[in-house]
Design an enzyme around this catalytic site. Structure first.
Site, mmCIF file in Angstrom:
data_model
loop_
_atom_site.group_PDB
_atom_site.id
_atom_site.type_symbol
_atom_site.label_atom_id
_atom_site.label_comp_id
_atom_site.label_asym_id
_atom_site.label_seq_id
_atom_site.Cartn_x
_atom_site.Cartn_y
_atom_site.Cartn_z
ATOM 1 N N SER A 785 0.490 -1.454 -0.069
ATOM 2 C CA SER A 785 0.139 0.050 0.183
ATOM 3 C C SER A 785 0.840 1.795 0.047
ATOM 4 O O SER A 785 0.509 2.226 0.355
ATOM 5 C CB SER A 785 -0.892 -0.200 1.394
ATOM 6 N N LYS A 828 -6.734 3.562 8.581
ATOM 7 C CA LYS A 828 -5.421 4.493 8.166
ATOM 8 C C LYS A 828 -6.251 5.221 8.235
ATOM 9 O O LYS A 828 -5.132 6.726 8.422
ATOM 10 C CB LYS A 828 -5.141 4.148 6.490
#
Length: 889
Positions: A785, A828
């Site tokens: 990511s 996140k």
């Protein structure tokens, strides 16, 4: 030795339940009840060495059904300060005392012993502040109770002494019968002392007592050291006549000698029967010899019979009962000395202890009450609690339904284990926790085979034995922390446990018979899904607990954490107050975790600092006060041998309310910012970190997922003179290293379009190297990511443009520039929110994941969606890409 003492006409009374203190005896007691503490303070502590109290035996009403006597009633207080609630002594030996608010009837003996304190110490229990006394008492002489009264919270009595005068004593000593009894007693006592000294191989000073202490006092001292019944102690106390007293003492000494001789006879008989090959069975032979003396030698057979009865009542299925009967017949044919006897017996005891049919009686499920219970124990987690309510609703409609195995996945400190405990409370079942962290042996799940030395059942069977029901809620904690080695794979063994189609006949290697686990409600917890094998994960329903927002942490701290911390540290809201603004300051400046454990530790640090202040303001209480120097040789012997009597004085007060705490402060301690910095140190985090880190070109802000929740990760890139090489540092895994290679390749391929190079023939890396660094190098980093973050850092480096300080990003990219979706979006975004980031760039295909993000968080943030890498660059820099109008993007 105590000399004759002139007794006052009235003494304070300390009752002894089922215990007698004889003259010359020494006893150590601990006074904790308000009545006994008040008695010691008034009669002993203040009067020092002049203080005397009376020790009066009492017994429970149930033990003396025939005792009758006058009843003490509550009347108006007299002028002397004593309430005129009295008992006038009659002809009976014990009297019943009835007082209002008293829970039980107590029968008082009419004769007691006056005692003085040899040692007296005072202490204060913390944190309750209750005052206690430890008193060493020496019995002096007998007295008779004429009238019993109450003074405040304790009792006093009008007494008359029972000891003879000096003239009467001299007359009795001339009696021929008394002289004969004295010689008999001294002979028995001398023989007893010789036997004890020979047995212990010591030369004591006890023989000196025979020459220095009068014989009538010596009788009380010897009897007080024997283990005799309460009735015999009372009989000795009532023996005012010296000849009767000596006769009873001689009888007790003879009986003690006889018991010592019997013990020696048994020892000699055992030693004579032992051969050289039988020494290892010494203890067993001694037990047999003792049973022969008692005429009872069938204890082993009784134990086996009791085990058989226990197995019959265990409710085993028919096929398992047949197997157990075969094992039991084999056990009966074995001798206890055979090696396999103990293992077979332990195995049968396990079969008898397992809950084959015994189950918890489930109460009627009340979904409303269950929801209120979940709301009171956990704040937030709306969807998680809704899924638990759905699970309970299905259980209510179909109690025998084989529901899914719930697996709570989330960072530490978000309440996974407590949610499982709440499910057990809502179902009304017992709760058992099985910790799987670090388990690498398959035998921990399936058990060891009985062929091994030290074999034992697995953790599941052992847990069912502990809770003693077949339908508990069983928590498989840290299921992602199991490992595998040469001893097998525990995760593979759990496949049978968590499969509803197979666990109705779970086979533990130690049991070697099937056990039904279908009635057990299994709940699992994990921090990460990746380590869990896919077949095992397929058997569970995953419920994610991503973490808490700062607002949720504030509510949790005010409702749950602060009250719990205050209680754990012996404080209250009257002693320490933590304002809501200070809790918010701790959350924003000292903790950036997904859970609340670190927040609770910081609150505990504040509570400890407050506890120091409260404790320092406590007025010192002297802990010891010597009333009389310990000079008695008999007392020294008893204390050295550990023979003092430890008693808890019975509470006799009408009001049993404990003494209030001695801690007093003028005003409560209110936490402010100065105290936070003093206790917790300077703030660890601030909102200016991102702006300071991206102040120079070549730095980008990314979002990553860890086992502890989401985190903000900075990526730094720089160039230097070199040969066109790429250097990566920061303890990186293979996946993230490949992402860096892809990012550099894409930037080099699009250098002309991005106006990073003047023409297509010029290479960005000509004559220079690129170094990419992930700070916090001690933390391992890997995952797919960070692609868009790496590209943004390289573009910022080569274009010398700074990235926006209020923006963070996540996403993986392909070699052609497509932005691919990633996982852990909710974690996140929550991490970005905790760090003060206002804009987050996400892959467009992650739009569906925003449903899981709390609305309050989305309202304070700007979510930007990107389909290609060019969209990310457009949003990452202030005013968009300044070179976009001249490029081919």
């Amino acid at each position: 030795m105590a000399e004759s003492v002139e007794l006052p006409s009235r003494l304070g009374i300390l009752p002894f339940r089922n215990k007698v203190l004889l003259p010359g005896a020494i006893i150590r007691i601990r006074c904790t009840s308000p009545s006994s503490v008040k008695l010691v303070e008034q009669e002993l502590w203040q009067r020092e060495e002049k203080g005397l109290i009376g020790i009066l035996p009492v017994r429970d009403a149930a033990e003396t059904a025939t005792a009758i006597g006058p009843v003490l009633s509550q009347d108006v207080g007299s002028d002397s300060g004593e309430r005129s609630s009295r008992v006038h002594v009659g002809a009976s030996d014990s009297h019943r005392l009835d007082v209002k608010n008293q829970q039980e009837n107590i029968h008082w003996h009419t004769r007691g012993v006056a005692a003085r304190a040899l040692h007296l110490s005072r202490g204060v229990e913390k944190p309750s502040g209750r005052v206690t006394y430890i008193v060493v008492l020496e019995g002096l002489c007998r007295f008779s109770v004429q009238e019993l009264s109450t003074r405040g919270t304790y009792y006093t009595a009008r007494i008359s002494p029972l000891e003879m005068t000096k003239a009467e004593m001299e007359q009795v000593e001339q009696d021929p019968d008394f002289m004969t009894l004295s010689r008999q007693f001294k002979a028995a006592a001398t023989e007893l002392i010789s036997v004890l000294e020979q047995k212990q191989k010591t030369e004591g000073r006890t023989k000196v007592l025979l020459e220095t202490v009068p014989v009538h006092k010596l009788a009380d001292i010897f009897v007080a050291s024997f283990e005799i019944s309460f009735e015999e102690q009372l009989s000795m106390l009532d023996s005012v006549d010296l000849k009767v007293r000596l006769s009873k003492a001689t009888e007790l000494v003879d009986r003690h000698l006889q018991s010592i001789r019997v013990a020696e006879k048994i020892t000699q008989k055992v030693e004579g029967q032992l051969s050289k090959s039988q020494k290892e069975f010494l203890l067993r032979q001694q037990m047999r010899a003792i049973k022969e003396e008692l005429g009872d030698n069938d204890d082993d057979e009784d134990d086996v019979a009791a085990l058989e009865r226990k197995m019959q009542s265990a409710g085993m299925p028919s096929n398992i009962w047949k197997h157990a009967q075969r094992e039991l017949r084999r056990l009966k044919k074995m001798q206890p000395q055979q090696p396999g006897y103990n293992s077979s017996r332990v195995y049968l005891e396990l079969l008898a202890d397992l809950p084959w049919q015994k189950a918890s009686e489930e109460h009627e499920l009340d979904l409303k009450a269950a929801k209120e219970h979940l709301d009171s124990d956990h704040y937030g987690l709306v969807k998680v609690k809704q899924r638990i309510i759905e699970y309970l609703a299905v259980r209510k409609l179909k109690p025998d339904a084989r529901g899914p195995v719930l697996c709570f996945v989330g960072p530490p400190g978000v309440g996974k284990t407590s949610l499982a405990s709440s499910i057990a409370a809502a179902l009304g079942r017992k709760f058992v926790r099985i910790s799987l962290g670090g388990v690498k042996d398959e035998a921990d799940i399936r058990g060891h085979r009985r062929t091994y030395i030290g074999s034992m059942p697995g953790r599941l069977i052992d847990g069912l034995k502990r809770v003693a029901v077949c339908n508990p809620v069983m928590l498989l904690d840290e299921i992602d922390k199991t490992g595998s080695d040469v001893r097998g794979d525990p995760a593979s063994a759990l496949l049978e446990v968590l499969d509803p189609e197979q666990n109705n006949a779970f086979n533990d290697h130690y049991l070697n018979v099937p056990f039904d686990l279908s009635k057990v409600v299994f709940v699992a917890t994990a921090n990460r899904l990746q380590p869990i094998p896919p077949p095992l994960l397929d058997r569970m329903e995953v419920i994610e607990l991503p973490g808490y927002t700062p607002e949720e942490k504030l509510k949790i701290a005010m409702r749950h954490l602060i009250p719990r911390v205050l209680e754990q540290h012996g404080l209250s809201s009257e002693l320490l107050q933590i304002p809501e603004a200070m809790v918010k300051h701790v959350i924003q400046r000292y903790t950036r975790e997904a859970g609340v454990r670190h927040l609770e530790r910081n609150l505990a640090a504040l509570a400890r600092a407050a506890a120091v202040r409260v404790a320092e303001q406590e007025q010192a209480v002297p802990l010891s006060k010597d009333v009389h120097r310990l000079a008695s040789p008999l007392l020294e012997n008893r204390l050295a041998d550990g023979g003092e009597v430890e008693m808890e004085v019975i509470p006799m007060a009408v009001n049993n309310h404990e003494i209030s705490s001695a801690f007093r402060i003028a005003s409560p301690l209110v936490v402010d910012e100065a105290m936070l910095e003093k206790v917790l140190g300077p703030p660890r985090f601030d909102d200016r970190e991102a702006a300071e880190r991206v102040a120079t070109p070549g730095v980008s802000v990314g979002l990553v997922w860890t086992a502890f929740g989401g985190e903000v990760q900075f990526v730094e890139a720089t160039a230097m003179v070199g040969k066109g090489e790429l250097h990566l540092t920061g303890q990186l895994g293979d996946v993230i290293k490949e992402s860096a290679q892809i990012a550099l390749t894409w930037v080099r391929a699009r250098a002309t379009d991005l106006k990073l190079a003047a023409s297509e023939g010029i290479s960005l890396l000509e004559g220079r190297d690129v170094h990419i660094h992930f700070p916090a190098g001690a933390v391992p980093k890997d995952g797919p990511s960070a692609g868009v973050t790496l590209v943004t850092a390289l573009v910022s480096l080569f274009s010398q443009q700074r990235m926006r300080a209020d923006t963070a990003m996540t996403g993986e990219m392909t070699l052609r520039g497509l932005v691919l979706p990633v996982g852990g979006v909710k974690d996140k975004i929550l991490a970005a929110h905790r760090c003060g980031v206002k804009r987050v760039i996400l892959p467009q295909r992650n739009l569906k994941d925003l449903v899981e993000v709390p609305t309050a968080v989305l309202a304070n943030m700007e979510i930007l969606l990107a389909k290609r890498m060019e969209d990310v660059l457009e949003q990452a820099f202030e005013g968009g890409c300044p070179w976009r109008q001249h490029s081919k993007l």
